[in-house]
Design a protein around this motif. Structure first.
Motif, PDB file in Angstrom:
ATOM      1  N   TYR A 126       0.798  -1.216   0.000  1.00 47.31           N
ATOM      2  CA  TYR A 126       0.000   0.000   0.000  1.00 47.31           C
ATOM      3  C   TYR A 126       0.832   1.269   0.000  1.00 47.31           C
ATOM      4  CZ  TYR A 126      -3.969  -2.954   0.042  1.00 47.31           C
ATOM      5  OH  TYR A 126      -4.887  -3.887  -0.332  1.00 47.31           O
ATOM      6  N   GLY A 127       2.097   1.134  -0.419  1.00 45.87           N
ATOM      7  CA  GLY A 127       2.875   2.299  -0.779  1.00 45.87           C
ATOM      8  C   GLY A 127       3.673   2.995   0.295  1.00 45.87           C
ATOM      9  N   MET A 128       3.800   2.401   1.489  1.00 45.48           N
ATOM     10  CA  MET A 128       4.638   3.063   2.486  1.00 45.48           C
ATOM     11  C   MET A 128       6.070   3.099   1.952  1.00 45.48           C
ATOM     12  SD  MET A 128       5.467   2.122   6.484  1.00 45.48           S
ATOM     13  CE  MET A 128       3.992   2.781   7.240  1.00 45.48           C
ATOM     14  N   PRO A 129       6.711   4.252   1.970  1.00 45.85           N
ATOM     15  CA  PRO A 129       8.090   4.342   1.484  1.00 45.85           C
ATOM     16  C   PRO A 129       9.003   3.372   2.238  1.00 45.85           C
ATOM     17  CG  PRO A 129       7.169   6.530   1.816  1.00 45.85           C
ATOM     18  CD  PRO A 129       6.192   5.545   2.401  1.00 45.85           C
ATOM     19  N   ILE A 130       9.935   2.783   1.512  1.00 46.36           N
ATOM     20  CA  ILE A 130      10.784   1.728   2.076  1.00 46.36           C
ATOM     21  C   ILE A 130      11.523   2.177   3.336  1.00 46.36           C
ATOM     22  CG2 ILE A 130      12.801   2.141   0.617  1.00 46.36           C
ATOM     23  CD1 ILE A 130      11.416  -1.306   1.558  1.00 46.36           C
ATOM     24  N   ASN A 131      11.994   3.426   3.379  1.00 46.01           N
ATOM     25  CA  ASN A 131      12.676   3.905   4.588  1.00 46.01           C
ATOM     26  C   ASN A 131      11.736   3.918   5.784  1.00 46.01           C
ATOM     27  OD1 ASN A 131      15.214   4.218   3.436  1.00 46.01           O
ATOM     28  ND2 ASN A 131      14.753   6.280   2.718  1.00 46.01           N
ATOM     29  N   ASN A 132      10.463   4.219   5.569  1.00 50.10           N
ATOM     30  CA  ASN A 132       9.491   4.194   6.664  1.00 50.10           C
ATOM     31  C   ASN A 132       9.183   2.761   7.095  1.00 50.10           C
ATOM     32  OD1 ASN A 132       9.537   6.899   6.135  1.00 50.10           O
ATOM     33  ND2 ASN A 132       7.341   7.131   5.930  1.00 50.10           N
ATOM     34  N   VAL A 133       9.148   1.843   6.132  1.00 52.25           N
ATOM     35  CA  VAL A 133       8.933   0.432   6.465  1.00 52.25           C
ATOM     36  C   VAL A 133      10.088  -0.057   7.335  1.00 52.25           C
ATOM     37  CG1 VAL A 133       8.696  -1.919   5.563  1.00 52.25           C
ATOM     38  CG2 VAL A 133       7.613  -0.007   4.358  1.00 52.25           C
ATOM     39  N   ILE A 134      11.307   0.308   6.973  1.00 57.90           N
ATOM     40  CA  ILE A 134      12.487  -0.088   7.749  1.00 57.90           C
ATOM     41  C   ILE A 134      12.402   0.481   9.163  1.00 57.90           C
ATOM     42  CG2 ILE A 134      14.997   0.255   7.933  1.00 57.90           C
ATOM     43  CD1 ILE A 134      15.005   0.054   4.789  1.00 57.90           C
ATOM     44  N   LYS A 135      12.015   1.740   9.294  1.00 55.25           N
ATOM     45  CA  LYS A 135      11.866   2.357  10.625  1.00 55.25           C
ATOM     46  C   LYS A 135      10.794   1.640  11.421  1.00 55.25           C
ATOM     47  CE  LYS A 135      13.235   7.028   9.325  1.00 55.25           C
ATOM     48  NZ  LYS A 135      12.751   8.401   9.093  1.00 55.25           N
ATOM     49  N   LEU A 136       9.682   1.318  10.775  1.00 60.97           N
ATOM     50  CA  LEU A 136       8.584   0.630  11.443  1.00 60.97           C
ATOM     51  C   LEU A 136       9.036  -0.724  11.981  1.00 60.97           C
ATOM     52  CD1 LEU A 136       5.526   0.305  12.128  1.00 60.97           C
ATOM     53  CD2 LEU A 136       5.285  -0.723   9.862  1.00 60.97           C
ATOM     54  N   VAL A 137       9.663  -1.526  11.135  1.00 58.36           N
ATOM     55  CA  VAL A 137      10.104  -2.863  11.555  1.00 58.36           C
ATOM     56  C   VAL A 137      11.172  -2.752  12.640  1.00 58.36           C
ATOM     57  CG1 VAL A 137      11.162  -5.027  10.796  1.00 58.36           C
ATOM     58  CG2 VAL A 137       9.482  -3.888   9.334  1.00 58.36           C
ATOM     59  N   SER A 138      12.065  -1.781  12.509  1.00 63.16           N
ATOM     60  CA  SER A 138      13.119  -1.581  13.511  1.00 63.16           C
ATOM     61  C   SER A 138      12.544  -1.201  14.870  1.00 63.16           C
ATOM     62  CB  SER A 138      14.089  -0.478  13.075  1.00 63.16           C
ATOM     63  OG  SER A 138      14.765  -0.847  11.923  1.00 63.16           O
ATOM     64  N   SER A 139      11.405  -0.521  14.865  1.00 65.11           N
ATOM     65  CA  SER A 139      10.836  -0.033  16.127  1.00 65.11           C
ATOM     66  C   SER A 139       9.951  -1.055  16.834  1.00 65.11           C
ATOM     67  CB  SER A 139      10.029   1.243  15.868  1.00 65.11           C
ATOM     68  OG  SER A 139       8.840   0.940  15.168  1.00 65.11           O
ATOM     69  N   TRP A 149      14.879 -11.759  14.292  1.00 65.95           N
ATOM     70  CA  TRP A 149      14.270 -11.991  12.988  1.00 65.95           C
ATOM     71  C   TRP A 149      13.947 -10.651  12.335  1.00 65.95           C
ATOM     72  CZ3 TRP A 149       9.333 -10.421  11.566  1.00 65.95           C
ATOM     73  CH2 TRP A 149       8.879 -10.878  10.322  1.00 65.95           C
ATOM     74  N   ALA A 150      13.382  -9.726  13.106  1.00 70.41           N
ATOM     75  CA  ALA A 150      13.047  -8.400  12.574  1.00 70.41           C
ATOM     76  C   ALA A 150      14.308  -7.683  12.093  1.00 70.41           C
ATOM     77  CB  ALA A 150      12.322  -7.565  13.627  1.00 70.41           C
ATOM     78  N   ASN A 151      15.417  -7.850  12.815  1.00 69.11           N
ATOM     79  CA  ASN A 151      16.685  -7.252  12.372  1.00 69.11           C
ATOM     80  C   ASN A 151      17.102  -7.819  11.021  1.00 69.11           C
ATOM     81  OD1 ASN A 151      16.836  -5.741  14.719  1.00 69.11           O
ATOM     82  ND2 ASN A 151      18.143  -7.221  15.762  1.00 69.11           N
ATOM     83  N   GLY A 152      16.886  -9.105  10.810  1.00 67.11           N
ATOM     84  CA  GLY A 152      17.199  -9.729   9.516  1.00 67.11           C
ATOM     85  C   GLY A 152      16.307  -9.190   8.407  1.00 67.11           C
ATOM     86  N   VAL A 153      15.043  -8.974   8.719  1.00 67.92           N
ATOM     87  CA  VAL A 153      14.114  -8.410   7.735  1.00 67.92           C
ATOM     88  C   VAL A 153      14.563  -6.996   7.367  1.00 67.92           C
ATOM     89  CG1 VAL A 153      11.735  -7.620   7.367  1.00 67.92           C
ATOM     90  CG2 VAL A 153      12.171  -9.851   8.412  1.00 67.92           C
ATOM     91  N   VAL A 154      14.984  -6.222   8.365  1.00 67.06           N
ATOM     92  CA  VAL A 154      15.480  -4.867   8.111  1.00 67.06           C
ATOM     93  C   VAL A 154      16.690  -4.917   7.182  1.00 67.06           C
ATOM     94  CG1 VAL A 154      16.650  -2.889   9.188  1.00 67.06           C
ATOM     95  CG2 VAL A 154      14.543  -3.794  10.185  1.00 67.06           C
ATOM     96  N   ARG A 155      17.618  -5.839   7.448  1.00 66.68           N
ATOM     97  CA  ARG A 155      18.796  -5.971   6.573  1.00 66.68           C
ATOM     98  C   ARG A 155      18.375  -6.330   5.153  1.00 66.68           C
ATOM     99  NH1 ARG A 155      20.811  -8.488  11.082  1.00 66.68           N
ATOM    100  NH2 ARG A 155      20.630 -10.563  10.194  1.00 66.68           N
ATOM    101  N   ALA A 156      17.378  -7.195   5.021  1.00 64.32           N
ATOM    102  CA  ALA A 156      16.899  -7.591   3.694  1.00 64.32           C
ATOM    103  C   ALA A 156      16.281  -6.398   2.958  1.00 64.32           C
ATOM    104  CB  ALA A 156      15.893  -8.719   3.813  1.00 64.32           C
ATOM    105  N   LEU A 157      15.541  -5.560   3.664  1.00 64.49           N
ATOM    106  CA  LEU A 157      14.871  -4.424   3.029  1.00 64.49           C
ATOM    107  C   LEU A 157      15.785  -3.245   2.755  1.00 64.49           C
ATOM    108  CD1 LEU A 157      11.469  -4.464   4.952  1.00 64.49           C
ATOM    109  CD2 LEU A 157      11.927  -5.275   2.634  1.00 64.49           C
ATOM    110  N   LYS A 158      16.873  -3.123   3.512  1.00 61.99           N
ATOM    111  CA  LYS A 158      17.785  -1.988   3.313  1.00 61.99           C
ATOM    112  C   LYS A 158      18.393  -1.988   1.910  1.00 61.99           C
ATOM    113  CE  LYS A 158      19.131  -0.573   7.887  1.00 61.99           C
ATOM    114  NZ  LYS A 158      20.189  -0.483   8.899  1.00 61.99           N
ATOM    115  N   LYS A 159      18.442  -3.141   1.302  1.00 60.31           N
ATOM    116  CA  LYS A 159      18.955  -3.246  -0.067  1.00 60.31           C
ATOM    117  C   LYS A 159      18.164  -2.344  -1.030  1.00 60.31           C
ATOM    118  CE  LYS A 159      19.325  -6.751  -3.689  1.00 60.31           C
ATOM    119  NZ  LYS A 159      19.224  -8.150  -4.013  1.00 60.31           N
ATOM    120  N   TYR A 160      16.914  -2.049  -0.694  1.00 60.56           N
ATOM    121  CA  TYR A 160      16.034  -1.293  -1.582  1.00 60.56           C
ATOM    122  C   TYR A 160      15.864   0.167  -1.172  1.00 60.56           C
ATOM    123  CZ  TYR A 160      15.107  -6.103  -2.636  1.00 60.56           C
ATOM    124  OH  TYR A 160      15.268  -7.420  -2.952  1.00 60.56           O
ATOM    125  N   ALA A 161      16.544   0.579  -0.090  1.00 65.85           N
ATOM    126  CA  ALA A 161      16.413   1.968   0.409  1.00 65.85           C
ATOM    127  C   ALA A 161      17.179   2.933  -0.460  1.00 65.85           C
ATOM    128  CB  ALA A 161      16.876   2.051   1.844  1.00 65.85           C
TER     129      ALA A 161
END
Length: 161
Positions: A126-139, A149-161
């Motif tokens: 639904y279009g949340m900017p990737i940097n905001n998704v990373i902040k959300l998961v990190s928080s 696990w969430a830290n791993g997801v953040v690492r996976a998504l940072k590739k697209y920031a």
């Protein structure tokens, strides 16, 4: 404090593809990470080159998924069964050009991680900017190993920031 909806800038981050039906087949990147001492994989489904959904699971031949180390991409294929249930498969091409399909990604995952990944996929769709998704998961404050696990997801998504 009163928020005026006309001042909230949703439209600039939303794109028309957000509202389209998920294609049957999405290109996918495979990202490997560790959760505690366990080895995991993230399958990041891409729509127009941007993260659209994420699946995560153990790298384990008995309860999870085992892929050759050379596999870094493939496709996520959505199947709708006659009873209306959905199944997601991962397909990749090996070095010789043969297609290999890992069926039932959702059946290979712990339901807790599956539900969190489903939530993350929703905010991606639904279009949340990737940097905001990373902040959300990190928080997210989680217990019982899911925080790593969430830290791993953040690492996976940072590739697209």
């Amino acid at each position: 404090m009163v928020v005026s909806w006309k001042n909230v800038k949703f439209a600039s981050t939303m794109t028309e593809e957000v509202y389209t039906k998920r294609p049957e087949v999405l290109e996918c990147d495979v990202v490997r990470f560790q959760n505690e001492k366990e080895k995991w994989m993230a399958f990041v489904g891409l729509l127009n080159g941007k993260p659209y959904e994420i699946f995560t699971g153990l790298q384990d031949d008995e309860e999870g998924i085992i892929l050759p180390k050379s596999v870094n991409s493939g496709k996520i294929i959505k199947h709708v069964n006659p009873d209306g249930t959905k199944r997601y498969d991962f397909q990749f091409e090996n070095r010789r050009g043969y297609k290999t399909t890992v069926e039932g990604l959702s059946e290979k995952f712990n339901p807790i991680y599956w539900n969190y990944a489903k939530l993350i996929s929703g905010v991606l769709r639904y279009g949340m900017p990737i940097n905001n998704v990373i902040k959300l998961v990190s928080s997210l404050e989680m217990d019982g190993g899911i925080d790593t696990w969430a830290n791993g997801v953040v690492r996976a998504l940072k590739k697209y920031a």
